[in-house]
Design an enzyme around this catalytic site. Structure first.
Site, short mmCIF file in Angstrom:
data_model
loop_
_atom_site.label_atom_id
_atom_site.label_comp_id
_atom_site.label_asym_id
_atom_site.label_seq_id
_atom_site.Cartn_x
_atom_site.Cartn_y
_atom_site.Cartn_z
N GLY A 92 -13.64 5.41 4.97
CA GLY A 92 -12.61 6.44 5.11
C GLY A 92 -12.47 6.90 6.54
O GLY A 92 -13.37 6.74 7.36
N THR A 144 -3.74 4.89 -1.41
CA THR A 144 -4.76 5.42 -0.51
C THR A 144 -5.47 6.64 -1.11
O THR A 144 -4.96 7.27 -2.04
CB THR A 144 -4.15 5.84 0.85
OG1 THR A 144 -3.20 6.87 0.61
CG2 THR A 144 -3.51 4.67 1.55
N TYR A 145 -6.62 6.96 -0.52
CA TYR A 145 -7.45 8.08 -1.00
C TYR A 145 -7.75 9.04 0.15
O TYR A 145 -8.11 8.61 1.24
CB TYR A 145 -8.77 7.52 -1.55
CG TYR A 145 -9.64 8.58 -2.18
CD1 TYR A 145 -9.53 8.85 -3.53
CD2 TYR A 145 -10.55 9.31 -1.42
CE1 TYR A 145 -10.32 9.84 -4.12
CE2 TYR A 145 -11.34 10.30 -1.99
CZ TYR A 145 -11.21 10.55 -3.35
OH TYR A 145 -11.98 11.52 -3.93
N GLU A 182 0.86 -1.19 0.00
CA GLU A 182 0.00 0.00 0.00
C GLU A 182 0.89 1.24 0.00
O GLU A 182 1.78 1.36 0.83
CB GLU A 182 -0.89 0.03 1.25
CG GLU A 182 -1.76 1.28 1.28
CD GLU A 182 -2.52 1.46 2.58
OE1 GLU A 182 -3.56 0.80 2.76
OE2 GLU A 182 -2.06 2.26 3.43
N GLN A 209 -7.39 -4.79 8.54
CA GLN A 209 -6.64 -3.74 9.23
C GLN A 209 -5.41 -4.42 9.84
O GLN A 209 -5.36 -5.64 10.01
CB GLN A 209 -7.57 -3.15 10.31
CG GLN A 209 -7.08 -1.96 11.03
CD GLN A 209 -6.62 -0.83 10.11
OE1 GLN A 209 -5.46 -0.84 9.69
NE2 GLN A 209 -7.48 0.13 9.83
N HIS A 215 -12.89 -2.84 15.61
CA HIS A 215 -12.73 -1.46 15.11
C HIS A 215 -13.01 -0.51 16.29
O HIS A 215 -13.89 -0.79 17.11
CB HIS A 215 -13.75 -1.25 13.97
CG HIS A 215 -13.66 0.07 13.31
ND1 HIS A 215 -14.24 1.20 13.82
CD2 HIS A 215 -13.06 0.45 12.15
CE1 HIS A 215 -14.01 2.22 13.00
NE2 HIS A 215 -13.30 1.80 11.98
P1 FAD Z 1 -17.18 0.82 7.61
O1 FAD Z 1 -17.38 -0.52 7.00
O2 FAD Z 1 -18.15 1.86 7.32
O3 FAD Z 1 -16.98 0.56 9.16
C1 FAD Z 1 -16.81 1.64 10.09
C2 FAD Z 1 -17.55 1.28 11.40
O4 FAD Z 1 -18.95 1.23 11.15
C3 FAD Z 1 -17.18 -0.10 11.94
O5 FAD Z 1 -17.26 -0.04 13.33
C4 FAD Z 1 -18.27 -1.02 11.37
O6 FAD Z 1 -18.49 -2.16 12.17
C5 FAD Z 1 -19.48 -0.09 11.36
N1 FAD Z 1 -20.41 -0.35 10.26
C6 FAD Z 1 -20.10 -0.76 9.01
N2 FAD Z 1 -21.21 -0.82 8.25
C7 FAD Z 1 -22.25 -0.41 9.03
C8 FAD Z 1 -23.62 -0.22 8.82
N3 FAD Z 1 -24.18 -0.46 7.62
N4 FAD Z 1 -24.38 0.23 9.87
C9 FAD Z 1 -23.82 0.48 11.08
N5 FAD Z 1 -22.49 0.32 11.34
C10 FAD Z 1 -21.72 -0.11 10.32
N6 FAD Z 1 -9.01 5.45 5.15
C11 FAD Z 1 -8.95 6.50 4.28
O7 FAD Z 1 -9.44 7.59 4.60
N7 FAD Z 1 -8.36 6.36 3.04
C12 FAD Z 1 -7.81 5.18 2.63
O8 FAD Z 1 -7.28 5.09 1.53
C13 FAD Z 1 -7.86 4.07 3.52
N8 FAD Z 1 -7.36 2.85 3.16
C14 FAD Z 1 -7.54 1.77 3.98
C15 FAD Z 1 -7.11 0.50 3.55
C16 FAD Z 1 -7.30 -0.62 4.36
C17 FAD Z 1 -6.87 -1.97 3.87
C18 FAD Z 1 -7.92 -0.48 5.64
C19 FAD Z 1 -8.11 -1.68 6.54
C20 FAD Z 1 -8.31 0.77 6.08
C21 FAD Z 1 -8.15 1.90 5.28
N9 FAD Z 1 -8.57 3.17 5.65
C22 FAD Z 1 -8.48 4.25 4.79
C23 FAD Z 1 -9.13 3.37 6.98
C24 FAD Z 1 -10.61 3.06 7.00
O9 FAD Z 1 -11.32 3.97 6.21
C25 FAD Z 1 -11.02 3.17 8.46
O10 FAD Z 1 -10.51 2.05 9.17
C26 FAD Z 1 -12.49 3.31 8.69
O11 FAD Z 1 -12.67 3.59 10.07
C27 FAD Z 1 -13.26 2.05 8.35
O12 FAD Z 1 -13.44 1.87 7.00
P2 FAD Z 1 -14.48 0.79 6.50
O13 FAD Z 1 -14.58 0.86 5.06
O14 FAD Z 1 -14.21 -0.54 7.15
O15 FAD Z 1 -15.76 1.43 7.19
#
Ligand code: FAD
Length: 290
Positions: free
Chosen positions: A105, A48-49, A17, A176, A149
């Protein structure tokens, strides 16, 4: 090529990454890191974004694909409205991007809750659904957590939404970072028992320094095993911490490879040295093909 297809092969993939540059001061280090690590035969990489530097993500992804002929995946987050997100996806499609990591994000202001730009895009699963339902042909990756998380009440909640991301169309998952492989093995066992079949790629961070470790632990929810923490506490300086981090990551990777993981994904923080040392050790032990 779709990353999920590479992950389905018998040979584990190696991927890195890269962080899109936030300003000009970060460009030289990034360019050097990309050029150096491209020489270490990654199967794919990702970029990343961030909302303010989104163009840089797309520019770097397309350049890596064209210049180095390496499959490069663009991260995309819920930082934009649904209309703007479609514009970005259209642009990616025109440029030949084949894979998107669909994420919610991080909040741009550390410690603040994430505020979606569009109520339709509040979670990673919403973005996955938008990509899938709009008829794009991207391979879709999603994030998951081997540990809890920071915003989740418990692992049950985390697992429920990980499964939902797969139901919405994610065809592979990247975890993660974690420092104790038991969290990863437990997650995979639970996923398989629940009928989730997509590849789950472990995300690995060689510890860069005490300070970065502290930041990443609070952002990711990852814990550090007590023996590793004690060694970090005793380390003389950040060079010693870095060396410890590399040794720990080699041991983690060796155990993961022996267990048959689909790939190893390294959070590089735009530094090449640690991944090179780790891959060198794993190839030296014949755990990875040269
Ligand atoms: P979500 O899936 O939305 O999860 C966030 C929280 O909400 C979790 O507690 C989950 O259990 C909960 N949740 C999920 N879906 C729902 C729902 N429908 N209703 C209620 N609760 C829900 N961040 C950046 O800004 N830019 C990047 O480029 C970036 N790259 C990453 C790459 C990787 C491989 C990883 C693991 C993380 C990256 N992150 C990045 C960080 C990531 O955006 C954060 O960890 C963020 O907090 C979680 O992203 P997610 O897509 O899992 O979010």
């Amino acid at each position: 090529m779709r990353i999920a297809d590479m992950l389905a092969r018998s040979k584990p993939t190696v991927s890195f990454e890269f962080m899109a540059p936030r300003d000009e001061s970060e460009v030289d280090v990034l360019e050097h890191t990309v050029a150096t690590l491209a020489g270490h035969a990654p199967d794919w990489v990702s970029v990343t974004y961030r909302v303010r530097t989104g163009d840089k993500t797309l520019e770097l992804v397309t350049r890596i694909k064209r210049h180095y002929h390496i499959e490069a995946m663009a991260h995309l987050t819920c930082a934009n409205t649904a209309d703007r997100t479609r514009q970005i996806l259209n642009w990616m499609e025109r440029e030949g991007v084949a894979n998107v990591l669909a994420l919610r994000g991080d909040s741009p202001a550390s410690g603040e809750p994430f505020t979606p730009a569009d109520p339709l895009l509040a979670h990673g699963s919403d973005l996955i659904g938008l990509v899938k339902r709009s008829g794009y042909r991207f391979g879709i990756g999603a994030a998951c957590s081997a540990e809890k998380h920071p915003e989740s009440p418990d692992l049950e909640h985390e697992f429920r939404y990980m499964r939902f991301k797969v139901e919405q169309g994610a065809d592979f998952l990247i975890t993660q970072l974690f420092f104790d492989n038991r969290f990863y093995f437990d997650l995979v066992a639970r996923a398989r028992a629940a009928g989730i079949k997509v590849p789950i790629v472990p995300g690995l961070m060689p510890i860069p320094s005490r300070r970065s470790l502290g930041v990443m632990m609070s952002m990711s929810g990852a814990s550090v095993p007590s023996s590793l923490q004690a060694a970090i506490d005793e380390a003389a300086d950040d060079d010693a911490v870095r060396a410890l981090g590399v040794r720990h990551c080699i041991a983690q990777c060796a155990e993961l490879l022996e267990a048959g993981v689909p790939g190893l994904h390294f959070y590089t923080f735009n530094r090449a040295r640690a991944p090179i040392e780790i891959l060198g050790a794993l190839r030296g032990q014949q755990l990875l093909a040269s």
